[in-house]
Design an enzyme around this catalytic site. Structure first.
Site, mmCIF file in Angstrom:
data_model
loop_
_atom_site.group_PDB
_atom_site.id
_atom_site.type_symbol
_atom_site.label_atom_id
_atom_site.label_comp_id
_atom_site.label_asym_id
_atom_site.label_seq_id
_atom_site.Cartn_x
_atom_site.Cartn_y
_atom_site.Cartn_z
ATOM 1 C CG ASP A 183 -1.590 5.252 4.986
ATOM 2 O OD1 ASP A 183 -1.403 4.222 5.651
ATOM 3 O OD2 ASP A 183 -2.693 5.558 4.502
ATOM 4 C CG ASP A 236 -9.397 7.564 7.384
ATOM 5 O OD1 ASP A 236 -8.369 7.507 6.682
ATOM 6 O OD2 ASP A 236 -9.384 7.710 8.624
ATOM 7 C CG ASP A 242 -5.174 7.946 4.963
ATOM 8 O OD1 ASP A 242 -6.135 8.604 4.495
ATOM 9 O OD2 ASP A 242 -5.315 6.912 5.646
ATOM 10 C CE LYS A 302 -6.007 8.737 8.506
ATOM 11 N NZ LYS A 302 -6.577 7.620 9.259
ATOM 12 C CE LYS A 337 -3.063 2.611 3.149
ATOM 13 N NZ LYS A 337 -3.870 2.607 4.375
ATOM 14 N NE ARG A 341 -10.643 -1.157 4.900
ATOM 15 C CZ ARG A 341 -11.109 -1.324 6.137
ATOM 16 N NH1 ARG A 341 -12.258 -1.943 6.336
ATOM 17 N NH2 ARG A 341 -10.432 -0.895 7.185
ATOM 18 C CD GLU A 389 -6.586 5.232 2.913
ATOM 19 O OE1 GLU A 389 -7.481 5.442 3.753
ATOM 20 O OE2 GLU A 389 -5.434 4.896 3.252
HETATM 21 N N1 BES Z 1 -3.834 4.505 7.148
HETATM 22 C C1 BES Z 1 -4.904 4.232 8.024
HETATM 23 C C2 BES Z 1 -4.563 3.205 9.088
HETATM 24 C C3 BES Z 1 -3.557 3.636 10.135
HETATM 25 C C4 BES Z 1 -4.017 4.136 11.333
HETATM 26 C C5 BES Z 1 -2.218 3.471 9.930
HETATM 27 C C6 BES Z 1 -3.106 4.508 12.288
HETATM 28 C C7 BES Z 1 -1.310 3.854 10.897
HETATM 29 C C8 BES Z 1 -1.749 4.367 12.081
HETATM 30 C C9 BES Z 1 -6.109 3.702 7.244
HETATM 31 O O1 BES Z 1 -6.238 4.146 5.947
HETATM 32 C C10 BES Z 1 -7.320 4.100 7.992
HETATM 33 O O2 BES Z 1 -7.537 5.275 8.112
HETATM 34 N N2 BES Z 1 -8.073 3.133 8.490
HETATM 35 C C11 BES Z 1 -9.238 3.414 9.268
HETATM 36 C C12 BES Z 1 -10.301 2.460 8.843
HETATM 37 C C13 BES Z 1 -11.651 2.752 9.437
HETATM 38 C C14 BES Z 1 -12.217 4.042 8.868
HETATM 39 C C15 BES Z 1 -12.559 1.607 9.143
HETATM 40 C C16 BES Z 1 -8.883 3.195 10.733
HETATM 41 O O3 BES Z 1 -8.135 2.255 11.032
HETATM 42 O O4 BES Z 1 -9.321 3.985 11.557
HETATM 43 ZN ZN ZN Z 2 -4.447 4.745 5.005
HETATM 44 ZN ZN ZN Z 3 -7.282 6.040 5.847
#
Ligand code: BES
Ligand code: ZN
Ligand code: ZN
Length: 508
Positions: A301, A360, A283, A290, A278, A364, A362
């Site tokens: 990210d 967010d 992000d 966020k 990825k 996946r 994104e």
């Molecule tokens: N890049 C983030 C995941 C992440 C969070 C990486 C903290 C490193 C530290 C990912 O794209 C994301 O935002 N995931 C969300 C998914 C949720 C909206 C279902 C998350 O984990 O909050």
């Molecule tokens: Zn992300």
């Molecule tokens: Zn995200």
């Protein structure tokens, strides 16, 4: 842009007492009672400073504890850096790797350029083989030397932090030294690649975006024996890679899919492994923005993608007898009037549709296109690495990456490789029950499944795009970057997973 410091590594058949350089690193175990013959010789050249150190007990030799001796005798080195290895019974390869990291981080702070390293392993445990020892200490030394200071102005009182320029492993036994040469050569390739990944991952969003990341991959590919093809936004549209396009639609920097190919089995077309990373260059969360606290860490990210570049490069340099493809789906996730929205439905490359409930989630989405494209190649295995979920951080903290997948044998191979590489992974569940949470009323899947088991539902979603190809997913959200420094490494990008996947590939 700062140039990558390069450390030359050599193994010399030599007594440590004879080493002439800026710093000699040596090690002591917590339960050292008697010095080995070489260390006795060194001790003599140091006017018995080592004997004194052991006698006073000031230095406990706990793992990564250090002390510096400044010899007044006729030793060839102005500084002797002593590093602790802990108790002999607990000695593992990763303790050696970290000790070397600690030593070389100190060496960088001291501005020591030419460094020697001589381990003290009285009756070394048989399980620790000289080739592996040399590999891990080389990895640790190079990893520990890395420091991210591209944007720090140099002033007269800036601390000296330039990595050592040479590392000489000192081994008096010629037979052991011959084995160590092999290990050191592999360790150097692996650690150089890992530091390269850290260097790219540390770059902020203002310096790197999907097109620039793709160009960086291309530049690196040219230096190694790798083919590189970049799918730009037009090609992505032609290929119907609408998932990658949707995530990148809010940014002026257009998305890319970079394909790296290493052909180590000349004449054979079949793909052994596809590695996917990825690469969201920043992000923000997109329209599902966020919170601002810690948002800056979302420059990391893209870590999975940076790892993938490093893994392919090192695989080529190690001349592994395998055909490997690296896929780096890359986008910048920003809110704007052109962004994809919650409620949108995306028809992905596979034909499966995704209802976007949160922009967010994104990672996946971009991975869905890359995984389906990889599955078409019918490789023996697909491995993806992604900073995918905050939920993985909640589940495992910062000390393990989450390991998911549809094939137990593959997961076991990766766990074994992680044990060796010192980048532990913890097996996590996924499958039909978790997939239920990802079913949408208006599309085949939705991109969020609620809070319970957030990293497991994300993995279940990914599993829908690999068909029946053996696949493993490594969630590196909590391990790809570190706020805190450790004695053996600096803060920032860790490129966690590079050594792990390379060890897996080397074992095939
Ligand atoms: N890049 C983030 C995941 C992440 C969070 C990486 C903290 C490193 C530290 C990912 O794209 C994301 O935002 N995931 C969300 C998914 C949720 C909206 C279902 C998350 O984990 O909050
Ligand atoms: Zn992300
Ligand atoms: Zn995200």
């Amino acid at each position: 842009m700062a140039k990558e410091p390069k450390i030359t590594v050599a193994v010399n058949v030599m007594d440590p007492a004879k080493f002439k350089g800026d710093l000699l690193a040596i090690s002591l175990l917590e339960d050292t009672k008697q010095l080995t013959a070489e260390y006795r010789e060194l001790d003599r050249s140091l006017n018995s400073a080592l004997t004194q150190l052991l006698k006073l007990g000031d230095f406990k030799a706990k793992p990564n504890e250090t002390t510096i001796l400044y010899p007044t005798g006729k030793s060839g080195c102005p500084r002797i850096l002593v590093v602790g290895l802990g108790k002999r019974k607990d000695l593992k390869l990763n303790i050696l790797r970290q000790a070397a990291g600690t030593a070389f981080r100190q060496a960088a702070k001291l501005g020591a350029a030419r460094c020697g390293l001589a381990l003290h392993l009285p009756a070394a445990p048989e399980k620790l083989d000289p080739e592996q020892i040399a590999q891990v200490i080389t990895e640790g030394a190079i990893f520990g030397s890395y420091n991210y200071k591209d944007h720090i102005s140099t002033t007269s009182d800036t601390p000296k932090t330039s990595a050592a320029s040479s590392l000489t492993l000192l081994e008096p036994d010629p037979r052991r030294a011959a084995k160590m040469k092999k290990g050191a050569a592999a360790g150097q390739i692996i650690a150089d690649a890992q530091n390269r990944a850290r260097m790219i991952a540390n770059r902020p969003g203002c310096e790197i975006n999907p097109p620039l990341l793709a160009k960086e991959a291309q530049k690196i590919a040219r230096q190694a024996d790798l083919q590189c093809t970049i799918f730009d936004e037009k090609k992505l549209a032609k290929m119907k890679m609408n998932a990658i396009l949707a995530v990148g639609s809010g940014s002026a920097s257009k998305p890319r899919l970079t394909v790296l190919k290493y052909n180590g089995r000349k004449g054979l077309k079949m793909i052994d492994v596809v590695v996917i990373g990825k690469a969201i260059t920043f992000d923000s969360g997109g329209l599902s923005l966020k919170p601002s606290e810690h948002m800056e860490s979302m420059k990391f990210d893209k870590s999975g993608g940076c790892n993938t570049i490093a893994i392919l490069t090192a695989a080529a340099r190690l001349k592994l007898p395998l055909n490997i493809v690296g896929l780096i789906p890359s986008a910048e996730n920003l809110p704007s009037h052109t962004s994809y929205r919650p409620g949108d439905i995306i028809t992905t490359y596979s034909g499966k549709t995704i209802e976007v409930q949160n922009t967010d989630a994104e990672g996946r989405i971009i991975l869905s296109d890359a995984l389906a494209y990889a599955a078409e190649m019918k490789p023996k295995a697909i491995i993806d690495m992604a900073t995918l979920t905050g939920a993985c951080m909640v589940a495992l903290g910062h000390h393990n990456a989450g390991l998911f997948g549809n094939n137990d044998a593959l997961k076991l191979q990766l766990q074994a490789a992680a044990q060796f590489s010192g980048e532990p992974v913890w097996p996590m569940p996924s499958g039909p029950d978790y997939l239920e949470q990802m079913k949408s009323k208006v599309a085949d899947l939705k991109n969020v499944g609620g809070r319970p088991g957030g990293s497991c539902t994300a993995a279940a979603f990914l599993g829908e795009f690999v068909g029946d190809v053996p696949w493993a997913h490594i969630d590196i959200a909590a391990t790809a970057d570190a706020d805190q420094e450790k004695p053996y490494r600096t803060h920032g990008a860790t490129a966690y997973g590079v050594r792990l996947v390379l060890e897996y590939l080397r074992g095939l």
